[in-house]
Design a protein around this motif. Structure first.
Motif, PDB file in Angstrom:
ATOM      1  N   VAL A   3       0.860  -1.181   0.000  1.00  0.00           N
ATOM      2  CA  VAL A   3       0.000   0.000   0.000  1.00  0.00           C
ATOM      3  C   VAL A   3       0.896   1.230   0.000  1.00  0.00           C
ATOM      4  CG1 VAL A   3      -1.767   1.313   1.238  1.00  0.00           C
ATOM      5  CG2 VAL A   3      -1.852  -1.191   1.242  1.00  0.00           C
ATOM      6  N   ILE A   4       0.608   2.118  -0.938  1.00  0.00           N
ATOM      7  CA  ILE A   4       1.316   3.386  -1.041  1.00  0.00           C
ATOM      8  C   ILE A   4       0.265   4.450  -0.779  1.00  0.00           C
ATOM      9  CG2 ILE A   4       2.749   4.841  -2.510  1.00  0.00           C
ATOM     10  CD1 ILE A   4       3.808   1.893  -2.061  1.00  0.00           C
ATOM     11  N   PHE A   5       0.445   5.238   0.278  1.00  0.00           N
ATOM     12  CA  PHE A   5      -0.594   6.221   0.596  1.00  0.00           C
ATOM     13  C   PHE A   5       0.006   7.594   0.856  1.00  0.00           C
ATOM     14  CE2 PHE A   5       0.764   5.404   4.853  1.00  0.00           C
ATOM     15  CZ  PHE A   5       0.344   6.472   5.633  1.00  0.00           C
ATOM     16  N   VAL A 112       3.680  -0.999   3.842  1.00  0.00           N
ATOM     17  CA  VAL A 112       2.926   0.257   3.752  1.00  0.00           C
ATOM     18  C   VAL A 112       3.944   1.384   3.676  1.00  0.00           C
ATOM     19  CG1 VAL A 112       1.270   1.800   4.881  1.00  0.00           C
ATOM     20  CG2 VAL A 112       0.999  -0.687   5.093  1.00  0.00           C
ATOM     21  N   THR A 113       3.793   2.214   2.640  1.00  0.00           N
ATOM     22  CA  THR A 113       4.703   3.330   2.438  1.00  0.00           C
ATOM     23  C   THR A 113       3.907   4.613   2.315  1.00  0.00           C
ATOM     24  OG1 THR A 113       6.265   1.894   1.280  1.00  0.00           O
ATOM     25  CG2 THR A 113       6.522   4.268   0.940  1.00  0.00           C
ATOM     26  N   ALA A 120       9.457   9.137   0.277  1.00  0.00           N
ATOM     27  CA  ALA A 120       8.871   7.887   0.750  1.00  0.00           C
ATOM     28  C   ALA A 120       9.312   7.588   2.175  1.00  0.00           C
ATOM     29  CB  ALA A 120       9.292   6.745  -0.171  1.00  0.00           C
ATOM     30  N   GLN A 121       8.360   7.130   2.977  1.00  0.00           N
ATOM     31  CA  GLN A 121       8.650   6.712   4.346  1.00  0.00           C
ATOM     32  C   GLN A 121       7.991   5.353   4.552  1.00  0.00           C
ATOM     33  OE1 GLN A 121       6.676   8.959   7.423  1.00  0.00           O
ATOM     34  NE2 GLN A 121       8.132   8.310   8.968  1.00  0.00           N
ATOM     35  N   ASP A 126       8.906  -4.657   4.419  1.00  0.00           N
ATOM     36  CA  ASP A 126       9.809  -4.371   3.315  1.00  0.00           C
ATOM     37  C   ASP A 126       9.046  -3.661   2.216  1.00  0.00           C
ATOM     38  OD1 ASP A 126      11.953  -5.618   4.549  1.00  0.00           O
ATOM     39  OD2 ASP A 126      11.398  -7.590   3.738  1.00  0.00           O
ATOM     40  N   VAL A 127       9.716  -2.787   1.515  1.00  0.00           N
ATOM     41  CA  VAL A 127       9.050  -2.012   0.474  1.00  0.00           C
ATOM     42  C   VAL A 127       8.610  -2.912  -0.671  1.00  0.00           C
ATOM     43  CG1 VAL A 127       9.289  -0.091  -1.119  1.00  0.00           C
ATOM     44  CG2 VAL A 127      10.289   0.059   1.143  1.00  0.00           C
TER      45      VAL A 127
END
Length: 129
Positions: A3-5, A112-113, A120-121, A126-127
């Motif tokens: 998930v990229i939010f 989750v990033t 990006a955080q 893991d990414v």
């Protein structure tokens, strides 16, 4: 599932595009597309879930779970609300429904990033695999 939010226009899509270059990708707009995977898909990227009603959110969660065993799943999730409670009842209901959906989604996700103005955080895991 990844998930990229982040907020609107904060660089989520560009971040994902950079990470999936050279792979067979299927982009799906949750609001408009029928949730069917193409046979040659390596990665499915779903976006637009923040605009869906509760029943459709639950349907998408089932699809994401099922697909995650077959392909790499990435969900681009736009943060809505930022802690601000809307005055209109329908807007409050949407914000609450999406918030509950995001809780389930983030719990199921391997990673989750958060993207904040292109930075990006990693919040969880893991990414990428």
């Amino acid at each position: 599932m990844h998930v990229i939010f982040g907020g609107a226009f904060n660089g989520k899509r560009a971040y994902v595009e950079n990470r999936i270059q050279g792979r067979s990708v299927q982009w799906m707009n949750a609001e408009e597309d029928i949730p069917v995977l193409l046979s040659n898909t390596e990665v499915v990227v779903v976006y637009g879930v923040e605009n869906l009603e509760q029943t459709k959110l639950e349907d998408w969660l089932e699809h994401l779970d099922r697909w995650n065993t077959k392909v790499e799943v990435i969900v681009i999730a736009t943060e809505i609300g930022r802690g601000i409670v809307p005055m209109e009842a329908t807007a409050r209901r949407l914000r609450d429904d999406v918030g509950r959906f995001y809780q389930k989604l983030f719990t199921k996700a391997e990673s989750v990033t958060r993207i904040w103005y292109g930075i990006a955080q990693t919040i969880k895991g893991d990414v990428w695999r």
